[in-house]
Design a protein around this motif. Structure first.
Motif, PDB file in Angstrom:
ATOM      1  N   THR A   1      17.920   5.711   2.806  1.00  0.00           N
ATOM      2  CA  THR A   1      18.679   4.510   2.426  1.00  0.00           C
ATOM      3  C   THR A   1      17.806   3.274   2.557  1.00  0.00           C
ATOM      4  OG1 THR A   1      19.466   4.162   4.684  1.00  0.00           O
ATOM      5  CG2 THR A   1      20.794   5.578   3.265  1.00  0.00           C
ATOM      6  N   ARG A   2      18.303   2.185   1.969  1.00  0.00           N
ATOM      7  CA  ARG A   2      17.580   0.917   2.116  1.00  0.00           C
ATOM      8  C   ARG A   2      17.481   0.516   3.590  1.00  0.00           C
ATOM      9  NH1 ARG A   2      17.042  -2.027  -2.706  1.00  0.00           N
ATOM     10  NH2 ARG A   2      18.256  -1.199  -4.449  1.00  0.00           N
TER      11      ARG A   2
ATOM     12  N   ASP B   1       0.821  -1.203   0.000  1.00  0.00           N
ATOM     13  CA  ASP B   1       0.000   0.000   0.000  1.00  0.00           C
ATOM     14  C   ASP B   1       0.862   1.263   0.000  1.00  0.00           C
ATOM     15  OD1 ASP B   1      -2.811   1.138   0.379  1.00  0.00           O
ATOM     16  OD2 ASP B   1      -1.767   2.018   2.099  1.00  0.00           O
ATOM     17  N   LYS B   2       2.045   1.171   0.604  1.00  0.00           N
ATOM     18  CA  LYS B   2       2.914   2.339   0.729  1.00  0.00           C
ATOM     19  C   LYS B   2       4.047   2.328  -0.297  1.00  0.00           C
ATOM     20  CE  LYS B   2       0.690   3.807   4.360  1.00  0.00           C
ATOM     21  NZ  LYS B   2      -0.139   5.035   4.297  1.00  0.00           N
ATOM     22  N   ALA B   3       3.863   1.641  -1.400  1.00  0.00           N
ATOM     23  CA  ALA B   3       4.936   1.542  -2.398  1.00  0.00           C
ATOM     24  C   ALA B   3       5.337   2.916  -2.905  1.00  0.00           C
ATOM     25  CB  ALA B   3       4.484   0.655  -3.559  1.00  0.00           C
ATOM     26  N   ALA B   4       4.336   3.768  -3.178  1.00  0.00           N
ATOM     27  CA  ALA B   4       4.649   5.106  -3.678  1.00  0.00           C
ATOM     28  C   ALA B   4       5.383   5.922  -2.619  1.00  0.00           C
ATOM     29  CB  ALA B   4       3.364   5.820  -4.100  1.00  0.00           C
ATOM     30  N   ASP B   5       4.942   5.786  -1.354  1.00  0.00           N
ATOM     31  CA  ASP B   5       5.625   6.523  -0.285  1.00  0.00           C
ATOM     32  C   ASP B   5       7.082   6.090  -0.146  1.00  0.00           C
ATOM     33  OD1 ASP B   5       3.120   7.504   0.039  1.00  0.00           O
ATOM     34  OD2 ASP B   5       2.790   6.715   2.068  1.00  0.00           O
ATOM     35  N   ILE B   6       7.292   4.785  -0.287  1.00  0.00           N
ATOM     36  CA  ILE B   6       8.660   4.266  -0.196  1.00  0.00           C
ATOM     37  C   ILE B   6       9.518   4.849  -1.318  1.00  0.00           C
ATOM     38  CG2 ILE B   6      10.069   2.178  -0.348  1.00  0.00           C
ATOM     39  CD1 ILE B   6       7.691   0.653   0.873  1.00  0.00           C
ATOM     40  N   ALA B   7       8.953   4.916  -2.526  1.00  0.00           N
ATOM     41  CA  ALA B   7       9.694   5.465  -3.662  1.00  0.00           C
ATOM     42  C   ALA B   7      10.045   6.934  -3.427  1.00  0.00           C
ATOM     43  CB  ALA B   7       8.868   5.316  -4.937  1.00  0.00           C
ATOM     44  N   VAL B   8       9.089   7.687  -2.884  1.00  0.00           N
ATOM     45  CA  VAL B   8       9.351   9.105  -2.614  1.00  0.00           C
ATOM     46  C   VAL B   8      10.463   9.255  -1.583  1.00  0.00           C
ATOM     47  CG1 VAL B   8       8.373  11.224  -1.641  1.00  0.00           C
ATOM     48  CG2 VAL B   8       7.043   9.852  -3.257  1.00  0.00           C
ATOM     49  N   LEU B   9      10.399   8.427  -0.517  1.00  0.00           N
ATOM     50  CA  LEU B   9      11.437   8.490   0.506  1.00  0.00           C
ATOM     51  C   LEU B   9      12.803   8.144  -0.073  1.00  0.00           C
ATOM     52  CD1 LEU B   9       9.585   6.823   3.547  1.00  0.00           C
ATOM     53  CD2 LEU B   9      10.217   9.230   3.305  1.00  0.00           C
TER      54      LEU B   9
ATOM     55  N   ALA C   1      10.102  -6.055   5.850  1.00  0.00           N
ATOM     56  CA  ALA C   1      10.980  -4.888   5.829  1.00  0.00           C
ATOM     57  C   ALA C   1      12.038  -5.022   4.742  1.00  0.00           C
ATOM     58  CB  ALA C   1      11.644  -4.718   7.198  1.00  0.00           C
ATOM     59  N   TRP C   2      12.551  -6.203   4.536  1.00  0.00           N
ATOM     60  CA  TRP C   2      13.546  -6.423   3.473  1.00  0.00           C
ATOM     61  C   TRP C   2      12.917  -6.207   2.101  1.00  0.00           C
ATOM     62  CZ3 TRP C   2      13.692 -10.221  -0.383  1.00  0.00           C
ATOM     63  CH2 TRP C   2      14.894 -10.270  -1.109  1.00  0.00           C
TER      64      TRP C   2
END
Length: 456
Positions: free
Chosen positions: A353-354, A339-347, A441-442
């Motif tokens: 960092t990973r 659900d937060k894929a876009a948020d992860i990309a923005v971050l 998380a990974w």
């Protein structure tokens, strides 16, 4: 300094930085579009709490059950039972005094024991008759303080018996009512052995708190039991000539001395687990009578071994509840990551960092496990501390006997919380909760920002 550079510094600041805690906290708070994921997280928290509370309650009850049984069994039967090997046990008082001088022995009691059939107004049942005097009863707090009707005052001079309240209910007798005791090994006559049948009034009704004892044991004054089971020998007094067959009863009583016997002695030691060392000490002591010793572990080996196996099995089975809750953490985090894929990309494009992304979702999942563990810990401790009142309340409400004493031996539900076991349960729950966050998380840390934002 640019906004991007400031974000980079916040994102790259040490493990579990304020930035990571802030993002994880936002993911934990429910929003309108995240309601379904939040419901799953809440149910996961409840699952962890139920698992932790159940483990604490069950292990506490099993600890209390074992401890209560051990205290009842050893409170009456002793850590060692000493039987004479060859000779009749006539010097029982001297032997007990010698045993009590052994280092590590708290005290010892002698007694007479035999099996008989007890009859009352309602029915008959087999009983274990035990003869003890006031001096020895005073050494056993469990027995001395168990009288609920009558008392042990002037016990040696009484001609009555003491019975458990469950045995009294079964026989239909109360204080002062007669109980008939039948022993098949009576007097020998030309026509065979006649049963020994005598009636005694009930002078004490006790409640030991253990069904087996309260429904089986019948106590007599020591000399009365010795007379009943014919544990004595009439021997000529020293220097006395054999009497004429026509001698009177008074002459016989004056010429013969009655030597009484005991059945065995119970030995109570300071450390119940040190039976091996204490056996060697007792056997090495200067005791006039050679004795055969059986310890409480030998007498109850099967029973307590079964209890130990049951504890291990119950812990293993109930731990599966926490494992299931951990899998729920995995599923809820996987859904959150998607659900937060876009948020992860923005971050990631802002410089996160990973490792930072991985820590954010680890905090999110672990927080669910920690909260569930704390709730379960408090709930489990409260229920374990009030196990018996809760059992009684549920039994009254439902009208069903929960943990009936006829099956579980004890008249109440005991509970004893072991801090070491509680810490084990808490560590298990926290450890599984943390491990459950690693894969989601990974996965979140492996997202490619370009691919994630392509269709946004």
């Amino acid at each position: 300094m640019s906004t991007t550079t400031q974000t980079d510094k916040r994102a790259g600041a040490g493990p579990f930085s304020k930035f990571e805690w802030m993002v994880a906290g936002r993911y934990l708070r429910a929003r309108r579009k995240d309601t379904f994921i939040s419901v799953i997280a809440a149910l996961t928290l409840v699952g962890v709490a139920i698992g932790v509370a159940t483990l604490i309650v069950v292990m506490s009850v099993m600890n209390g059950f074992r401890e209560e049984l051990l205290s009842k069994i050893l409170g009456l039967n002793g850590h060692f039972t000493a039987f004479p090997i060859e000779e009749q046990f006539t010097d029982y008082q001297q032997v007990v005094q010698q045993i009590e001088t052994v280092d590590g022995v708290e005290f010892a009691v002698y007694f007479v024991e035999g099996q008989a059939l007890a009859s009352g107004d309602n029915q008959s049942t087999g009983v274990s008759v035990r003869g003890m005097d006031s001096e020895n009863i005073a050494k056993l707090p469990l027995l001395r303080n168990s009288a609920i009707q009558g008392g042990w005052d002037e016990w040696d001079g009484s001609s009555g018996v003491a019975i458990g309240y469950r045995l009294a209910q079964r026989l239909g007798v109360g204080l002062g009512d007669p109980v008939t005791i039948i022993n098949p090994d009576g007097a020998t006559t030309p026509f065979g052995t006649t049963p020994q049948i005598r009636s005694y009034p009930v002078t004490v009704i006790f409640d030991l708190g253990m069904v087996e004892f309260d429904s089986l044991f019948l106590f007599m004054p020591l000399q009365q039991a010795q007379e009943y089971f014919r544990l004595y020998d009439d021997v000529l007094r020293e220097g006395q000539e054999p009497l004429d067959p026509m001698a009177t009863d008074e002459e016989i009583d004056a010429a013969y001395e009655r030597i009484y016997q005991a059945t065995a002695a119970e030995i109570f030691i300071s450390d119940p687990d040190a039976v091996g060392i204490m056996r060697q000490r007792i056997q090495a002591a200067q005791i006039d009578q050679p004795l055969v010793l059986t310890d409480w572990q030998q007498r109850n080996e099967t029973f307590f071994s079964a209890l130990q196996v049951e504890r291990v099995v119950m812990f293993t089975i109930l731990s599966m509840i926490i494992v299931v809750a951990a899998f729920n953490i995995i599923s809820s985090l996987v859904m959150l990551v998607k659900d937060k894929a876009a948020d992860i990309a923005v971050l990631r494009t802002m410089g996160a960092t990973r490792g930072a992304i991985m820590r954010i979702f680890s905090i999110t999942g672990t927080a669910i496990g920690v909260a569930g563990t704390l709730v379960g810990l408090v709930l489990g401790l409260i229920i374990a501390a009030n196990a018996e009142p809760l059992r009684a309340f549920v039994s009254r409400t439902l009208g069903v006997a929960i943990f009936p004493p006829e099956v579980f031996f004890l008249s109440s539900l005991p509970s004893r919380t072991d801090p070491a076991e509680v810490m084990t349960v808490v560590c298990l729950a926290l450890g599984l909760s943390f491990l459950a966050t690693l894969y989601p998380a990974w996965r979140a840390a492996q997202y490619d920002p370009v691919e994630a934002l392509r269709y946004e």
